[in-house]
Design a protein around this motif. Structure first.
Motif, PDB file in Angstrom:
ATOM      1  N   UNK A  54       1.192  10.470 -33.525  1.00 51.83           N
ATOM      2  CA  UNK A  54       0.521   9.175 -33.658  1.00 51.83           C
ATOM      3  C   UNK A  54      -0.726   9.027 -32.785  1.00 51.83           C
ATOM      4  N   UNK A  55      -0.672   9.518 -31.572  1.00 52.23           N
ATOM      5  CA  UNK A  55      -1.774   9.302 -30.642  1.00 52.23           C
ATOM      6  C   UNK A  55      -2.715  10.500 -30.583  1.00 52.23           C
ATOM      7  N   UNK A  56      -2.164  11.690 -30.486  1.00 52.10           N
ATOM      8  CA  UNK A  56      -2.993  12.898 -30.330  1.00 52.10           C
ATOM      9  C   UNK A  56      -3.936  13.092 -31.511  1.00 52.10           C
ATOM     10  N   UNK A  57      -3.564  12.637 -32.692  1.00 57.28           N
ATOM     11  CA  UNK A  57      -4.383  12.856 -33.885  1.00 57.28           C
ATOM     12  C   UNK A  57      -5.589  11.935 -33.940  1.00 57.28           C
ATOM     13  N   UNK A  58      -5.662  10.980 -33.070  1.00 64.12           N
ATOM     14  CA  UNK A  58      -6.787  10.045 -33.052  1.00 64.12           C
ATOM     15  C   UNK A  58      -7.921  10.645 -32.226  1.00 64.12           C
ATOM     16  N   UNK A  59      -9.075  10.810 -32.836  1.00 66.46           N
ATOM     17  CA  UNK A  59     -10.201  11.423 -32.113  1.00 66.46           C
ATOM     18  C   UNK A  59     -10.648  10.622 -30.891  1.00 66.46           C
ATOM     19  N   UNK A  60     -10.416   9.311 -30.890  1.00 63.60           N
ATOM     20  CA  UNK A  60     -10.884   8.470 -29.786  1.00 63.60           C
ATOM     21  C   UNK A  60     -10.015   8.599 -28.531  1.00 63.60           C
ATOM     22  N   UNK A  61      -8.855   9.238 -28.635  1.00 66.47           N
ATOM     23  CA  UNK A  61      -7.973   9.375 -27.464  1.00 66.47           C
ATOM     24  C   UNK A  61      -8.590  10.402 -26.520  1.00 66.47           C
ATOM     25  N   UNK A  62      -8.860  10.001 -25.292  1.00 67.39           N
ATOM     26  CA  UNK A  62      -9.503  10.933 -24.355  1.00 67.39           C
ATOM     27  C   UNK A  62      -8.585  12.085 -23.950  1.00 67.39           C
ATOM     28  N   UNK A  63      -9.198  13.217 -23.686  1.00 69.20           N
ATOM     29  CA  UNK A  63      -8.448  14.410 -23.271  1.00 69.20           C
ATOM     30  C   UNK A  63      -7.639  14.171 -22.004  1.00 69.20           C
ATOM     31  N   UNK A 110      17.069  18.730 -29.364  1.00 68.57           N
ATOM     32  CA  UNK A 110      15.644  18.722 -29.031  1.00 68.57           C
ATOM     33  C   UNK A 110      14.769  18.865 -30.268  1.00 68.57           C
ATOM     34  N   UNK A 111      15.121  19.810 -31.137  1.00 67.65           N
ATOM     35  CA  UNK A 111      14.349  19.972 -32.374  1.00 67.65           C
ATOM     36  C   UNK A 111      14.505  18.759 -33.285  1.00 67.65           C
ATOM     37  N   UNK A 112      15.712  18.221 -33.356  1.00 74.59           N
ATOM     38  CA  UNK A 112      15.934  17.017 -34.165  1.00 74.59           C
ATOM     39  C   UNK A 112      15.124  15.839 -33.648  1.00 74.59           C
ATOM     40  N   UNK A 113      15.112  15.660 -32.329  1.00 76.80           N
ATOM     41  CA  UNK A 113      14.336  14.569 -31.733  1.00 76.80           C
ATOM     42  C   UNK A 113      12.847  14.761 -31.981  1.00 76.80           C
ATOM     43  N   UNK A 114      12.381  16.004 -31.883  1.00 74.94           N
ATOM     44  CA  UNK A 114      10.972  16.284 -32.154  1.00 74.94           C
ATOM     45  C   UNK A 114      10.634  16.008 -33.617  1.00 74.94           C
ATOM     46  N   UNK A 115      11.519  16.376 -34.514  1.00 77.03           N
ATOM     47  CA  UNK A 115      11.290  16.121 -35.939  1.00 77.03           C
ATOM     48  C   UNK A 115      11.184  14.616 -36.199  1.00 77.03           C
ATOM     49  N   UNK A 116      12.125  13.857 -35.667  1.00 73.07           N
ATOM     50  CA  UNK A 116      12.107  12.399 -35.854  1.00 73.07           C
ATOM     51  C   UNK A 116      10.856  11.802 -35.210  1.00 73.07           C
ATOM     52  N   UNK A 117      10.507  12.273 -34.021  1.00 75.20           N
ATOM     53  CA  UNK A 117       9.309  11.779 -33.351  1.00 75.20           C
ATOM     54  C   UNK A 117       8.045  12.054 -34.134  1.00 75.20           C
ATOM     55  N   UNK A 118       7.922  13.252 -34.685  1.00 75.63           N
ATOM     56  CA  UNK A 118       6.749  13.592 -35.499  1.00 75.63           C
ATOM     57  C   UNK A 118       6.679  12.694 -36.724  1.00 75.63           C
ATOM     58  N   UNK A 119       7.804  12.522 -37.395  1.00 76.36           N
ATOM     59  CA  UNK A 119       7.825  11.698 -38.610  1.00 76.36           C
ATOM     60  C   UNK A 119       7.477  10.242 -38.282  1.00 76.36           C
ATOM     61  N   UNK A 122       3.841   9.987 -37.404  1.00 81.46           N
ATOM     62  CA  UNK A 122       3.040  10.021 -38.634  1.00 81.46           C
ATOM     63  C   UNK A 122       3.084   8.660 -39.322  1.00 81.46           C
ATOM     64  N   UNK A 123       4.276   8.076 -39.364  1.00 83.49           N
ATOM     65  CA  UNK A 123       4.434   6.781 -40.024  1.00 83.49           C
ATOM     66  C   UNK A 123       3.639   5.685 -39.314  1.00 83.49           C
ATOM     67  N   UNK A 124       3.703   5.659 -37.979  1.00 87.19           N
ATOM     68  CA  UNK A 124       3.026   4.616 -37.221  1.00 87.19           C
ATOM     69  C   UNK A 124       1.595   4.985 -36.853  1.00 87.19           C
ATOM     70  N   UNK A 125       1.271   6.246 -36.997  1.00 88.48           N
ATOM     71  CA  UNK A 125      -0.079   6.706 -36.677  1.00 88.48           C
ATOM     72  C   UNK A 125      -1.027   6.407 -37.817  1.00 88.48           C
ATOM     73  N   UNK A 126      -2.032   7.195 -37.937  1.00 90.28           N
ATOM     74  CA  UNK A 126      -3.035   6.918 -38.963  1.00 90.28           C
ATOM     75  C   UNK A 126      -2.787   7.689 -40.250  1.00 90.28           C
TER      76      UNK A 126
END
Length: 136
Positions: A54-63, A110-119, A122-126
């Motif tokens: 959600x956040x990393x994919x936004x170009x405006x987020x500073x490094x 850990x993988x399950x949590x990462x999968x849910x987090x990514x999904x 994506x849903x709340x991101x752009x």
């Protein structure tokens, strides 16, 4: 570069304090199973994946913010070394089943949590699909 280093440093202080608090609240010397290590690693997997989606994919987020939250807070909050050490201690104590359960639970959860987090990210991101992510 200096701003990213400072963000990682400050984030590391926060993540380490959170990790210590989780251990202080959850760990018991009588526990054969390190619940706090499992919990913080699963939570960290979820939160990092949520941020990536959600956040990393936004170009405006500073490094510096990515570095501070990712490597700083979450890097110091979660720990592979604690997982590896706990499993080795369990193996050395001939607690083979417990070591296997610990390792399998850490990996699957850990993988399950990462999968849910990514999904969710994506849903709340752009709306950027995982196939569109870059690894800059």
């Amino acid at each position: 570069m200096l701003m990213r280093l400072a963000a990682v440093f400050v984030g590391g202080l926060v993540g380490t304090a959170l990790r210590w608090a989780a251990d202080a609240l959850l760990a018991s010397p009588n526990d054969a199973f390190p619940y706090s290590t499992l919990l913080v690693n699963v939570i960290g997997s979820f939160v990092l994946a949520l941020l990536v989606g959600s956040v990393w994919v936004r170009p405006a987020v500073p490094d510096w913010l990515r570095a501070g939250l990712g490597a700083g807070v979450l890097g110091s909050f979660t720990t592979f070394s604690a997982l590896a050490s706990a499993v080795v201690v369990q193996l050395a104590s001939e607690q083979f089943a417990l070591a296997a359960v610990h390792l399998a639970a850490s990996l699957v959860l850990g993988l399950g949590a990462a999968f849910v987090g990514i999904r969710l990210g994506h849903h709340f991101g752009r709306g950027v699909e995982p196939s569109d992510w870059t690894t800059e």
